[in-house]
Write a protein that holds these residues in place. Structure first.
Motif, PDB file in Angstrom:
ATOM      1  N   TYR A 227      29.599 -71.136  26.088  1.00 40.46           N
ATOM      2  CA  TYR A 227      30.052 -70.285  24.988  1.00 40.46           C
ATOM      3  C   TYR A 227      30.766 -71.118  23.927  1.00 40.46           C
ATOM      4  N   ASP A 228      31.690 -71.948  24.353  1.00 40.37           N
ATOM      5  CA  ASP A 228      32.446 -72.752  23.397  1.00 40.37           C
ATOM      6  C   ASP A 228      31.537 -73.695  22.619  1.00 40.37           C
ATOM      7  N   ALA A 229      30.568 -74.302  23.296  1.00 37.61           N
ATOM      8  CA  ALA A 229      29.649 -75.211  22.619  1.00 37.61           C
ATOM      9  C   ALA A 229      28.791 -74.463  21.606  1.00 37.61           C
ATOM     10  N   ALA A 230      28.339 -73.250  21.975  1.00 43.46           N
ATOM     11  CA  ALA A 230      27.528 -72.453  21.052  1.00 43.46           C
ATOM     12  C   ALA A 230      28.332 -72.064  19.821  1.00 43.46           C
ATOM     13  N   MET A 231      29.568 -71.641  20.004  1.00 45.70           N
ATOM     14  CA  MET A 231      30.396 -71.269  18.861  1.00 45.70           C
ATOM     15  C   MET A 231      30.645 -72.463  17.946  1.00 45.70           C
ATOM     16  N   ALA A 232      30.911 -73.610  18.526  1.00 50.38           N
ATOM     17  CA  ALA A 232      31.116 -74.801  17.711  1.00 50.38           C
ATOM     18  C   ALA A 232      29.852 -75.142  16.932  1.00 50.38           C
ATOM     19  N   GLY A 233      28.687 -75.029  17.583  1.00 48.73           N
ATOM     20  CA  GLY A 233      27.421 -75.296  16.915  1.00 48.73           C
ATOM     21  C   GLY A 233      27.136 -74.322  15.793  1.00 48.73           C
ATOM     22  N   ARG A 234      27.631 -73.106  15.913  1.00 50.40           N
ATOM     23  CA  ARG A 234      27.426 -72.083  14.880  1.00 50.40           C
ATOM     24  C   ARG A 234      28.496 -72.147  13.796  1.00 50.40           C
ATOM     25  N   ARG A 235      29.397 -73.105  13.870  1.00 50.36           N
ATOM     26  CA  ARG A 235      30.512 -73.257  12.926  1.00 50.36           C
ATOM     27  C   ARG A 235      31.437 -72.043  12.982  1.00 50.36           C
ATOM     28  N   GLN A 236      31.584 -71.521  14.187  1.00 42.85           N
ATOM     29  CA  GLN A 236      32.523 -70.438  14.443  1.00 42.85           C
ATOM     30  C   GLN A 236      33.744 -71.057  15.115  1.00 42.85           C
ATOM     31  N   THR A 237      34.859 -71.078  14.420  1.00 36.61           N
ATOM     32  CA  THR A 237      36.072 -71.659  14.989  1.00 36.61           C
ATOM     33  C   THR A 237      36.780 -70.613  15.838  1.00 36.61           C
ATOM     34  N   VAL A 238      36.912 -70.911  17.118  1.00 40.00           N
ATOM     35  CA  VAL A 238      37.518 -69.981  18.061  1.00 40.00           C
ATOM     36  C   VAL A 238      39.016 -70.262  18.155  1.00 40.00           C
ATOM     37  N   HIS A 239      39.805 -69.234  17.907  1.00 39.12           N
ATOM     38  CA  HIS A 239      41.256 -69.308  18.087  1.00 39.12           C
ATOM     39  C   HIS A 239      41.617 -68.473  19.307  1.00 39.12           C
ATOM     40  N   ARG A 240      42.370 -69.059  20.221  1.00 37.91           N
ATOM     41  CA  ARG A 240      42.799 -68.342  21.427  1.00 37.91           C
ATOM     42  C   ARG A 240      44.320 -68.371  21.543  1.00 37.91           C
ATOM     43  N   VAL A 241      44.866 -67.206  21.861  1.00 37.02           N
ATOM     44  CA  VAL A 241      46.263 -67.110  22.285  1.00 37.02           C
ATOM     45  C   VAL A 241      46.241 -66.819  23.775  1.00 37.02           C
ATOM     46  N   VAL A 242      46.855 -67.697  24.552  1.00 34.71           N
ATOM     47  CA  VAL A 242      46.873 -67.569  26.008  1.00 34.71           C
ATOM     48  C   VAL A 242      48.303 -67.304  26.463  1.00 34.71           C
ATOM     49  N   ALA A 243      48.478 -66.270  27.291  1.00 34.88           N
ATOM     50  CA  ALA A 243      49.781 -65.978  27.889  1.00 34.88           C
ATOM     51  C   ALA A 243      49.865 -66.678  29.240  1.00 34.88           C
ATOM     52  N   VAL A 244      50.922 -67.451  29.442  1.00 36.06           N
ATOM     53  CA  VAL A 244      51.114 -68.223  30.671  1.00 36.06           C
ATOM     54  C   VAL A 244      52.391 -67.750  31.359  1.00 36.06           C
TER      55      VAL A 244
END
Length: 338
Positions: A227-244
């Motif tokens: 998924y991450d590789a596909a988004m990067a290839g599509r020039r879709q920058t993924v922003h994630r907020v993770v709760a730890v």
């Protein structure tokens, strides 16, 4: 209106899709969104091309047809054949330019998709349409039946939101989540954290499903990596907020947002999920408020964020409305047995 006497429907290998044809598909998508009153910015050919070549897992769509009159693209159809879950299903997405509807172009495209799905041994065909548009009546006329998959599309205007709204909501939620800290990630997940990220992605399976017969998507590290590789290839920058979770280090929650770098004015909220053992601490509100603060500060070119919620997902709807999201459209899922 141009004559349809020289209408041609062509199946194209998605990996051989050229930018001129993708520009035509983008024009049809832009006109269709405007006709449905969605208020979407113009689509780009580059995004249309890459989304069909990479989807969300790095693989091309299983079928792509374009309807042309002369050199003009007037319609398109995409076929997706799930390969991991729901392997008895097929999904169609298509549009005909509003100026040229009602002349059999859509039906001709549908027949191509139905034939390919049937040849692939699929038993169920899924698609959808926006309420208020002409797609609802057309799908019902073509033998499709509405499913429980009804989604409201809500939009948050980042530039017109009340001053301090997201700070106030963040502070409110933080008072119930003192045992948690938030981490920001941009782009692909670091390799050593793929397993933890997969757990957060899979937590979304508690959300209402489009159809009670559908199997949930099962995530593992490899699926997240693809998924991450596909988004990067599509020039879709993924922003994630993770709760730890502070004391255990467990990853407890996730909120994701994608910015299309070909058209960053409107971003798209993706999954927001909390692992069951960590629910009850307002992490959903905390992460989403933090995301809006972050994006509005770091990406001022992003003017709005769209999010889709199942109309039965009352908890997340309440969260989004508190954040300032307003309904701009409703999408209805449809199914036809083959």
């Amino acid at each position: 209106m141009p004559s349809l006497s020289d209408l041609l429907i062509t199946r194209i290998d998605p990996l051989e899709l050229d930018l001129a044809t993708a520009d035509g598909i983008a024009e049809v998508l832009t006109a269709s969104s405007a006709a449905a009153g969605l208020g979407m910015p113009p689509r780009s050919g580059a995004a249309a091309l890459l989304s069909r070549q990479l989807q969300s897992d790095g693989t091309p769509v299983d079928g792509l047809w374009v309807a042309t009159v002369g050199d003009r693209v007037i319609g398109h159809l995409d076929l997706e054949l799930p390969a991991q879950e729901n392997t008895d299903s097929a999904h169609l997405r298509g549009n005909v330019h509003p100026e040229l509807r009602g002349h059999g172009v859509g039906r001709a495209l549908l027949e191509e998709g139905v034939r390919a799905a049937t040849d692939a041994g699929r038993a169920k065909l899924y698609t959808g349409a926006f309420s208020g548009g002409d797609g609802i009546a057309v799908l019902e006329r073509w033998g499709f039946t509405a499913t429980p998959g009804r989604y409201a599309v809500r939009r948050v205007d980042l530039h017109e939101a009340p001053h301090g709204l997201w700070d106030r909501l963040y502070d409110e939620a933080a008072g119930h989540a003192a045992d948690y800290e938030l981490v920001h990630l941009v782009g692909p997940t670091p390799p050593g954290q793929l397993e933890q990220m997969a757990t957060l992605h899979e937590a979304i399976n508690d959300a209402p499903a489009d159809d009670e017969d559908e199997e949930p998507a099962l995530f593992d590290a490899e699926r997240v990596r693809r998924y991450d590789a596909a988004m990067a290839g599509r020039r879709q920058t993924v922003h994630r907020v993770v709760a730890v979770h502070r004391s255990t280090g467990e990853w407890a929650g996730l909120s994701m947002l994608c910015v299309d770098e070909f058209g960053p004015g409107l971003a798209f909220q993706e999954d927001t999920s909390v692992v069951r053992a960590h629910r009850g601490h307002r992490l959903g509100l905390l992460m989403k408020a933090d995301m809006l603060r972050w994006i509005s500060r770091e990406r001022p070119e992003v003017g709005a964020v769209d999010t889709w919620n199942a109309t039965s997902n009352h908890h997340m709807i309440a969260v989004n409305e508190r954040l300032g999201a307003q309904v701009v459209a409703e999408h209805v899922g449809y199914r036809r047995d083959l």
